[in-house]
Design an enzyme around this catalytic site. Sequence first.
Site, mmCIF file in Angstrom:
data_model
loop_
_atom_site.group_PDB
_atom_site.id
_atom_site.type_symbol
_atom_site.label_atom_id
_atom_site.label_comp_id
_atom_site.label_asym_id
_atom_site.label_seq_id
_atom_site.Cartn_x
_atom_site.Cartn_y
_atom_site.Cartn_z
ATOM 1 N N ASP A 1 39.163 37.653 31.580
ATOM 2 C CA ASP A 1 40.554 36.948 31.406
ATOM 3 C C ASP A 1 40.434 35.802 30.727
ATOM 4 O O ASP A 1 38.927 35.454 30.340
ATOM 5 C CB ASP A 1 40.938 36.616 32.781
ATOM 6 C CG ASP A 1 41.793 37.679 33.737
ATOM 7 O OD1 ASP A 1 42.248 38.720 33.045
ATOM 8 O OD2 ASP A 1 42.144 37.394 34.947
ATOM 9 N N LYS B 1 45.752 36.526 29.048
ATOM 10 C CA LYS B 1 47.324 36.205 29.204
ATOM 11 C C LYS B 1 47.455 34.707 28.611
ATOM 12 O O LYS B 1 47.318 33.963 29.746
ATOM 13 C CB LYS B 1 47.906 36.720 30.450
ATOM 14 C CG LYS B 1 47.673 38.060 30.805
ATOM 15 C CD LYS B 1 48.085 38.196 32.272
ATOM 16 C CE LYS B 1 48.351 39.637 32.500
ATOM 17 N NZ LYS B 1 46.872 40.504 32.646
#
Length: 415
Positions: free
Chosen positions: A204, A226
Amino acid sequence: MTAPTPHPSTEGRTPYPVGLLLAGRRVVVVGGGQVAQRRLPALIASGAELHLISPATTPAVQAMADAGELTWHARPYRDGDLAGTWYALVATDDPEVNAAVSAEAERERVFCSRSDDASAATAWTPASGHDAGATVAVLTGDPRHSATLRDAIVGGLRDGSLASRQYRSHGAGVALVGGGPGDPDLITVRGRRLLADADVVVADRLAPRELLAELPEDVEVIDASKIPYGRQMAQEAINRALIEHAEAGKFVVRLKGGDPYVFGRGGEELLACAEAGIPVTVVPGISSSISVPETAGIPVTHRGLTQEFTVISGHVGPDDPRSVTNWPAVAGMSGTLVLLMAVDKIGAIAAKLVEHGRPADTPVAIVQEGTTAAQRRVDATLGTVAAVVEAEEVKPPAVIVVGDVVNVLAAAFQR
């Protein structure tokens, strides 16, 4: 036991180890892919004046540029880009570009590291790690052997034993590892050990990125970033990547920020793997909902002041039909509210809380980039927080704390 064999392109070459002090000095990285993504955090931490030259980047590298940690020149390399440069890193997948950069570096007498051909480089990037102010760097000519020795030394420094730990391959499967709030020292011991065994790492944007720089070169790193309101890898694609690599016999670490199950979609990933018959190990992580306020001087609970704290995701606003939060009930609670992913919705959230009974003068603290070197705290009230966030240009990631605990330790920090 047979000693590891050096990589053919480096055999017989003995590097001279030296630590480069790059703070304030121009460093050029050519290429914005996975190799650059893994090398950039350490260069950023060095304080270098960092320039990235690449027509495109990974989302994680773009986030570094957006945060002002480096200057991104969104174009191909040009002859002359190394003028005034102290150190260069070539990390493209185009051999001709890599050769051209190396040639300019040779002419300009700039030490140059190449990800594709160590024999053509004038500098090698060591397997490095840090502990209590010490930097350990290992050069063997074989990336995995270097990383194994580095891990043994750093691990020994951390536990006081300096006992060598041999590299062990983990069986195929998936580990959901909580990386903690951002500081690489806040990952658990088990999480770090599993990361060292990984064949593939699906990372991530909020996972401790310095840890990626410590991985051996043959570990595949998949960028699952993200970026808020920007580029991202779909959850279905992440699930598919975990399953496909595990089915290929690899040990996959899904490295997340915070804890896998605190707004981390770890449950979704475990269910997807379980349905495919993939064994999963879950390693808890330190949640930013508690740790980030703590590092900013805010206890989420305090005896005699609050007996509860509530963690709420603010990625959808109070009036969004997708919201399942009972905001009137939340406003009626007297305890601490911790809001995650709520920077762009804080105005609407604050208005809703005031509408349903929370006093407008309730203290609010926003902690941006918590536990990292870029951490900053901004204070406001429910009545002023929307204007303050806009005026201070607060950007994600940030943890927002609402309640009297915001100021309970203020006197101690003013001494």
